[in-house]
Design an enzyme around this catalytic site. Structure first.
Site, mmCIF file in Angstrom:
data_model
loop_
_atom_site.group_PDB
_atom_site.id
_atom_site.type_symbol
_atom_site.label_atom_id
_atom_site.label_comp_id
_atom_site.label_asym_id
_atom_site.label_seq_id
_atom_site.Cartn_x
_atom_site.Cartn_y
_atom_site.Cartn_z
ATOM 1 N N GLN A 1 0.859 -1.280 -0.065
ATOM 2 C CA GLN A 1 -0.079 0.006 0.001
ATOM 3 C C GLN A 1 0.963 1.140 -0.166
ATOM 4 O O GLN A 1 0.249 2.227 -0.521
ATOM 5 C CB GLN A 1 -0.959 0.083 1.380
ATOM 6 C CG GLN A 1 -2.065 -1.033 1.301
ATOM 7 C CD GLN A 1 -2.731 -0.995 2.419
ATOM 8 O OE1 GLN A 1 -2.657 -1.439 3.306
ATOM 9 N NE2 GLN A 1 -3.967 -0.173 2.167
ATOM 10 N N HIS B 1 -3.494 -8.128 0.574
ATOM 11 C CA HIS B 1 -2.650 -6.878 -0.035
ATOM 12 C C HIS B 1 -1.005 -7.629 -0.665
ATOM 13 O O HIS B 1 -0.784 -7.108 -1.517
ATOM 14 C CB HIS B 1 -2.262 -5.837 1.192
ATOM 15 C CG HIS B 1 -3.349 -4.957 0.903
ATOM 16 N ND1 HIS B 1 -3.932 -4.156 0.043
ATOM 17 C CD2 HIS B 1 -4.262 -4.462 2.019
ATOM 18 C CE1 HIS B 1 -5.017 -3.285 0.385
ATOM 19 N NE2 HIS B 1 -5.267 -3.557 1.621
#
Ligand code: GNR
Ligand code: NI
Length: 167
Positions: free
Chosen positions: A51, A137
């Site tokens: 991220q 993720h």
């Protein structure tokens, strides 16, 4: 310490796969500290390295009320999943969107801690959901992938429009 900038859906970099961390060295410890600071100031209850545009298998989490119980998991692996639970999820990379997602209710996770020592823990509910969300993720997967094509498209359009207006 430093606040890192967070990539937003539909940035294609969020689809990248993260690589295992061979050694927990000073650079990794600094990254952990920067990610924690970034997560706390966002504010969020978790953050995965991709991220912040770093494709390494590292996640940080703090689900505590007082925000003083950081957890760092390096090379996390889910070795057992039990039960099913639906929770409303959000993501710092998909700002302002909250939708229910079905996940395992209880998981057993192996990882390395910030000190490089092995961890083996069983967690449930919010912590289990958060760890599953963060590990996704690392595989380039986002919670919107569990929604219908129609919902995902609506979310993508909304964030693309927001982006155009803030640029
Ligand atoms: O801050 C976050 N809240 C949250 C709420 C429900 C399920 C998962 C999460 S994780 C999210 C932070 C984030 O985007 N981590 O990747
Ligand atoms: Ni997220």
């Amino acid at each position: 310490m430093a606040i890192l900038s967070i990539l937003h859906y539909p940035d294609p970099r969020l689809r990248g796969k993260s690589l295992p961390i061979p050694r927990v060295d000073d650079a990794i410890c600094k990254l952990v500290d920067d990610m924690l600071e970034t997560m706390y100031q966002a504010p969020g209850i978790g953050l995965a390295a991709p991220q912040v545009n770093v494709f390494k298998r590292l996640i940080v989490i703090d689900i505590s009320e007082n925000r003083q119980t950081p957890l760092c998991l390096i090379n996390p692996e889910i070795i057992r999943k039990d039960g099913i639970e639906t929770m409303e999820e959000g993501c710092l990379s998909v700002p302002g969107i909250f939708e229910p997602v079905e996940r395992a209710q209880r998981i057993r996770v192996k990882a390395l801690g910030r000190d490089g020592k092995p961890l083996d823990m069983e967690v449930d509910d919010v912590m289990a959901v958060c760890i599953q969300h963060e590990i996704d993720h690392l595989e380039g997967k986002l919670f919107v992938d569990y929604l219908s094509e129609m919902k995902r498209q609506r979310i993508r359009k909304k964030l693309e429009k927001q982006r155009r207006q803030t640029l």
